[in-house]
Scaffold this motif. Sequence first.
Motif, PDB file in Angstrom:
ATOM      1  N   ARG A 153      25.451  30.232  37.559  1.00 51.49           N
ATOM      2  CA  ARG A 153      24.950  30.606  36.246  1.00 51.49           C
ATOM      3  C   ARG A 153      26.138  31.093  35.412  1.00 51.49           C
ATOM      4  O   ARG A 153      26.354  30.659  34.301  1.00 51.49           O
ATOM      5  N   ILE A 154      26.916  31.980  36.000  1.00 52.11           N
ATOM      6  CA  ILE A 154      28.174  32.369  35.372  1.00 52.11           C
ATOM      7  C   ILE A 154      29.286  32.119  36.379  1.00 52.11           C
ATOM      8  O   ILE A 154      29.280  32.658  37.480  1.00 52.11           O
ATOM      9  N   THR A 155      30.184  31.246  36.012  1.00 50.87           N
ATOM     10  CA  THR A 155      31.290  30.926  36.899  1.00 50.87           C
ATOM     11  C   THR A 155      32.559  31.491  36.297  1.00 50.87           C
ATOM     12  O   THR A 155      32.890  31.195  35.153  1.00 50.87           O
ATOM     13  N   ALA A 156      33.243  32.311  37.078  1.00 51.67           N
ATOM     14  CA  ALA A 156      34.510  32.854  36.608  1.00 51.67           C
ATOM     15  C   ALA A 156      35.615  31.874  36.947  1.00 51.67           C
ATOM     16  O   ALA A 156      35.690  31.383  38.069  1.00 51.67           O
ATOM     17  N   ILE A 157      36.424  31.540  35.936  1.00 50.92           N
ATOM     18  CA  ILE A 157      37.653  30.795  36.198  1.00 50.92           C
ATOM     19  C   ILE A 157      38.717  31.873  36.302  1.00 50.92           C
ATOM     20  O   ILE A 157      39.094  32.490  35.303  1.00 50.92           O
ATOM     21  N   PHE A 158      39.133  32.119  37.517  1.00 55.19           N
ATOM     22  CA  PHE A 158      39.948  33.292  37.804  1.00 55.19           C
ATOM     23  C   PHE A 158      41.370  32.851  38.111  1.00 55.19           C
ATOM     24  O   PHE A 158      41.585  31.902  38.837  1.00 55.19           O
ATOM     25  N   THR A 210      31.251  31.633  46.141  1.00 50.87           N
ATOM     26  CA  THR A 210      30.608  32.780  45.516  1.00 50.87           C
ATOM     27  C   THR A 210      31.649  33.878  45.352  1.00 50.87           C
ATOM     28  O   THR A 210      32.637  33.932  46.083  1.00 50.87           O
ATOM     29  N   VAL A 211      31.399  34.735  44.378  1.00 45.06           N
ATOM     30  CA  VAL A 211      32.342  35.810  44.080  1.00 45.06           C
ATOM     31  C   VAL A 211      32.578  36.665  45.330  1.00 45.06           C
ATOM     32  O   VAL A 211      33.706  36.981  45.689  1.00 45.06           O
ATOM     33  N   GLN A 212      31.471  37.007  46.011  1.00 46.47           N
ATOM     34  CA  GLN A 212      31.592  37.826  47.214  1.00 46.47           C
ATOM     35  C   GLN A 212      32.505  37.177  48.241  1.00 46.47           C
ATOM     36  O   GLN A 212      33.379  37.810  48.809  1.00 46.47           O
ATOM     37  N   LYS A 213      32.277  35.879  48.420  1.00 47.97           N
ATOM     38  CA  LYS A 213      33.029  35.180  49.461  1.00 47.97           C
ATOM     39  C   LYS A 213      34.515  35.146  49.120  1.00 47.97           C
ATOM     40  O   LYS A 213      35.362  35.436  49.967  1.00 47.97           O
ATOM     41  N   VAL A 214      34.817  34.789  47.887  1.00 49.75           N
ATOM     42  CA  VAL A 214      36.231  34.666  47.524  1.00 49.75           C
ATOM     43  C   VAL A 214      36.918  36.026  47.585  1.00 49.75           C
ATOM     44  O   VAL A 214      38.027  36.148  48.094  1.00 49.75           O
ATOM     45  N   PHE A 215      36.215  37.061  47.105  1.00 49.14           N
ATOM     46  CA  PHE A 215      36.859  38.372  47.096  1.00 49.14           C
ATOM     47  C   PHE A 215      37.021  38.939  48.503  1.00 49.14           C
ATOM     48  O   PHE A 215      37.996  39.599  48.806  1.00 49.14           O
ATOM     49  N   VAL A 253      45.729  33.532  47.138  1.00 51.15           N
ATOM     50  CA  VAL A 253      44.438  33.933  46.590  1.00 51.15           C
ATOM     51  C   VAL A 253      44.221  35.432  46.788  1.00 51.15           C
ATOM     52  O   VAL A 253      43.789  36.130  45.876  1.00 51.15           O
ATOM     53  N   ALA A 254      44.583  35.933  47.965  1.00 58.02           N
ATOM     54  CA  ALA A 254      44.420  37.366  48.230  1.00 58.02           C
ATOM     55  C   ALA A 254      45.196  38.184  47.205  1.00 58.02           C
ATOM     56  O   ALA A 254      44.700  39.180  46.687  1.00 58.02           O
ATOM     57  N   GLY A 255      46.394  37.733  46.889  1.00 60.57           N
ATOM     58  CA  GLY A 255      47.204  38.446  45.905  1.00 60.57           C
ATOM     59  C   GLY A 255      46.575  38.381  44.528  1.00 60.57           C
ATOM     60  O   GLY A 255      46.576  39.363  43.787  1.00 60.57           O
ATOM     61  N   ILE A 256      45.987  37.223  44.194  1.00 59.48           N
ATOM     62  CA  ILE A 256      45.440  37.043  42.853  1.00 59.48           C
ATOM     63  C   ILE A 256      44.124  37.782  42.679  1.00 59.48           C
ATOM     64  O   ILE A 256      43.880  38.405  41.655  1.00 59.48           O
ATOM     65  N   VAL A 257      43.251  37.715  43.683  1.00 58.96           N
ATOM     66  CA  VAL A 257      41.994  38.433  43.533  1.00 58.96           C
ATOM     67  C   VAL A 257      42.204  39.925  43.768  1.00 58.96           C
ATOM     68  O   VAL A 257      41.270  40.701  43.713  1.00 58.96           O
ATOM     69  N   ALA A 258      43.468  40.296  44.017  1.00 59.01           N
ATOM     70  CA  ALA A 258      43.851  41.703  44.089  1.00 59.01           C
ATOM     71  C   ALA A 258      43.046  42.471  45.116  1.00 59.01           C
ATOM     72  O   ALA A 258      42.359  43.430  44.806  1.00 59.01           O
TER      73      ALA A 258
END
Lengths: 358, 222
Positions: A26-31, A217-222, A230-235
């Motif tokens: 529904r809302i996709t973050a381009i991170f 999903t946001v949860q999964k990526v974070f 990716v770990a560095g980018i999602v902080a």
Amino acid sequence: MSLLFKNISLPLAPFTLEVDVEVQGRITAIFGPSGAGKTSLLDLVAGLRSAKSAFIELDGRVLTDTVQRISVPPRQRGIGYVPQDLALFPHLSVRQNLLYGHKSGGNTNRLFTFERIVELLEIQSLVQRGVTQLSGGEKQRVALARALLTSPRLLLLDEPLASLDTQLKTKILPYLTRVRDEFRVPMLYVTHDRFETLSLADEMVVLVSGKVAQTGTVQKVFSRPMNLVVAGIVAVETVQPGRIVKTENDLVTVSIGSALLTAIDQNLPPGADEVHVCIRAEDVILFKDSDTPGSPRNRLPSVVQAVTRAGPLMRIDLECGFPLVALLTRQACEELALQPGVCAVALVKAPHVHLIPH
Amino acid sequence: MSIEEWQIVWFTAWVSALSTIIILPFGLGAAWMLARYDWPGKSVVETFISLPLVMPPVATGLILLKLLGRRGAVGGFLHNNFEFDIVFTWRGVLIALGIMSFPLFVRSARVAFEEINPRLEQIARTLGAGNFRVLCTITLPLASRGIVGGMLLAFARALGEFGATIMVAGNIPGQTSTLSLAIFQSVQLGQDANAFRLLGVSVVLAFAAVWWSEWLMRHRKH
């Protein structure tokens, strides 16, 4: 909503934007970090830029296909776009800005009426003003309302809160949540802020140097970044080198600094002893002391090093044999009387200790 | 001032205004092409447009005379086929003024177009506007001050044009005599009083045009 990107290739200055991904949230973050090609991707969706090769399909309708030489003009895409600089028309009043896209559409089955949007975003009092007389947060809401008034099938938001200070950010965020819940417009939300992503988005696409580094999903990526980049980018606040010392009954024991941590076996490749240990600050629980038995596998006696504000939360830097970061509410922080030099026990559940092979 | 003098002032003013109006569409087109697109030969065209600004006006006038005269390529064609003459008529004045003020207008309009944030036009498109609507509701209004300022500059340049005009149109009293030509002639004939009266009129006209143009430029930011 289904937005399909296939064979995207757009040469940008230091790299080529190459994307193959299907977005359904529904809302996709381009991170991603700045300069990763996020805005260029939005421009492609809106039809404001042409790529060397691209196939973009929104809910079964082809918007761009370089092979078939199809490119639906921006005005017929039904996509609302709020760019980073908002692009409010400076020579028009707020009302004229709002009605710019409202008039020309001409479709009768409007989801969104002028009155409803103006009320929802609380801009009634601004309508008669000139655009240059608005504050940052007001401009933001007017730009959002202007895009919504075209009854878009998809809304593109380019770092909508990046130019606002923390206090204002927390004021605007609820408006975005309202738009999400009331109008149910799917959104592509470009950001590099994890607070915004966590509070708004359900899916995310991590973009690094023009390539998709991870989706999900946001949860999964974070909580499960696929690799160190990716770990560095999602902080993920705590990323420390560690060494696997024991694997037993689906549990892994890792030595990190002078401490030992228990994690669950995440199907690490055999022989991968050297790992990066990632722990999200939200997953760290603090106790004054922990004599009572509890379920968390990891109990780390720590000393508080620093206490700083992080948006609505407090960031606690701890030393527990290795540097560990915790995020707490201000109330919790006050109740525990946390300040530099104070001792505490940090609890981390084994599934929250994420290992990335080194 | 005598009736003849008022006629000169009137003729100069309207022929300058007409030449400004005629160069408007061409100037806007050229400014647009220079501001927004890159194309082969752009720098050549750019230089060519600016030439009348830097060349001696008399030299520009001579080129025009050779082109537009009865024995010139363009002038000959028009005379033989349509019995239409340009040189030594008011039409010659019009063309000389237009050519001489064209670069000033293009420069001003080009800067105005370049100053517009392209994001504004792009977002207008996502809001459902076609090219024509974007042009009329976003681009031209935002560039309007620069365009009007350029028109006034072009008008002021045309008011004072001398070299090219005298080559192409001569100085025929009652037909092609403009303010500058009349001032020059009065001085030549020793009629200083006449010259000063015309001088006063041209100072007032030029001052008003440039002052207005400057005012518009200063208030460009919305």
